[in-house]
Design an enzyme around this catalytic site. Sequence first.
Site, PDB file in Angstrom:
ATOM      1  N   MET A 182      43.770   7.201  20.539  1.00 41.61           N
ATOM      2  CA  MET A 182      42.819   7.495  19.468  1.00 41.61           C
ATOM      3  C   MET A 182      43.273   7.026  18.086  1.00 41.61           C
ATOM      4  O   MET A 182      42.497   7.073  17.133  1.00 41.61           O
ATOM      5  CB  MET A 182      42.496   8.993  19.425  1.00 41.61           C
ATOM      6  CG  MET A 182      43.666   9.919  19.183  1.00 41.61           C
ATOM      7  SD  MET A 182      44.075  10.231  17.442  1.00 41.61           S
ATOM      8  CE  MET A 182      42.630  11.125  16.898  1.00 41.61           C
ATOM      9  N   TYR A 183      44.496   6.539  17.959  1.00 40.10           N
ATOM     10  CA  TYR A 183      44.957   6.058  16.658  1.00 40.10           C
ATOM     11  C   TYR A 183      44.203   4.773  16.307  1.00 40.10           C
ATOM     12  O   TYR A 183      44.352   3.746  16.980  1.00 40.10           O
ATOM     13  CB  TYR A 183      46.459   5.799  16.658  1.00 40.10           C
ATOM     14  CG  TYR A 183      47.329   7.027  16.816  1.00 40.10           C
ATOM     15  CD1 TYR A 183      46.819   8.307  16.606  1.00 40.10           C
ATOM     16  CD2 TYR A 183      48.666   6.913  17.173  1.00 40.10           C
ATOM     17  CE1 TYR A 183      47.621   9.426  16.752  1.00 40.10           C
ATOM     18  CE2 TYR A 183      49.480   8.033  17.313  1.00 40.10           C
ATOM     19  CZ  TYR A 183      48.947   9.284  17.107  1.00 40.10           C
ATOM     20  OH  TYR A 183      49.746  10.397  17.259  1.00 40.10           O
ATOM     21  N   SER A 184      43.394   4.847  15.266  1.00 37.74           N
ATOM     22  CA  SER A 184      42.535   3.727  14.857  1.00 37.74           C
ATOM     23  C   SER A 184      41.716   3.207  16.033  1.00 37.74           C
ATOM     24  O   SER A 184      41.516   2.002  16.191  1.00 37.74           O
ATOM     25  CB  SER A 184      43.361   2.597  14.229  1.00 37.74           C
ATOM     26  OG  SER A 184      43.924   3.008  13.005  1.00 37.74           O
ATOM     27  N   ALA A 185      41.245   4.131  16.880  1.00 35.40           N
ATOM     28  CA  ALA A 185      40.351   3.798  18.006  1.00 35.40           C
ATOM     29  C   ALA A 185      40.928   2.704  18.894  1.00 35.40           C
ATOM     30  O   ALA A 185      40.240   1.768  19.295  1.00 35.40           O
ATOM     31  CB  ALA A 185      38.974   3.397  17.483  1.00 35.40           C
TER      32      ALA A 185
END
Length: 345
Positions: free
Chosen positions: A54-57
Amino acid sequence: MQYRKLGRTGVEVSTQTLGAMMFGAVGNPDHAESERIVHRALDAGINFVDTADMYSAGESEEIVGKALKGRRDDVVLASKFFFPLGEERNARGGSRRYIFRAVEDSLRRLGTDRIDLYQMHRRDWETDLEETLGALTDLVRQGKVLYVGSSCFPADWIVEAQWAAERRGGVRFVCEQPQYSIFSRSIEESMLPAARRHGMGVIPWSPLAGGWLTGKYRRGEQAPEGARFAPSENSAWAGRTIDVDPSASARYDAVERLTKIAEQAGLSLTHLALGFVAEHPAITSTIIGPKTMAQLEDLLGAAEVRLDSAILDAIDEVVPPGTDMAGIRHGSGNPSLDAGNRRRS
């Protein structure tokens, strides 16, 4: 750089972990610079890299994957699953269906055939923990994942997960990733002792309390450009100082006292904060999350910091053991605290 065993595994990891949350759109959008940060960290002796889908999608995983080409076998690579990355209602959580999908997506973005440590980013209150552990066990048996861990699990869930793994004859969580800093000490009371009893490694995040323990936030002043709480045109902090946070005053007071302790020890506040986290015997490796090369160089300088008992006692006078500063959020999302679940219908 020093190294410790990750829980009861045979894997040795550096006492600093390179956290990749700031790689990509939410932090540093310059892929080339982020890759250079990875290489500098590895050259300095760090062999543990932590990211999440989920970090920067997913962008963070892509950056890490590119940076590790040619050096993959030198790194213990960790990622996480749980948070939704799209609108599809089943594309989230700890179900078997989602875990099998999430791991394939992470493997593709990371450009690797296995994830060394695959962590459940948060608890899934609505999915049977045994289903989650069963799916993770299958991934380990398939060789796509080597070890599994948890993040932001309280002591009771840590114990329950160990029991569930034993009941099923499956893999157990070998480490926990909690929030821990001078400002966030409540895990010292039960979570850290539980992890030690079960032989789990601990790799804490936010050791600098969201930047508070760098001294960048000053009473009555706007946060500096680029800081997490810096005002911008589209920011909730636009035109305001961080003082509107009701917990800010107590934090300023604590930072001022801690700064004096750091000066007396001949350290920067940042190094004092990182040294504090590393001194707890339950901690395996501290996650550092630089956005720039300059930040990385400063953080690397704390790798060898040791604090004596006098300094630790002085810190205890500012924030007592087992307590949190006001405003700390541990990301538990405990539905038991919702009004409908704590009152008779």
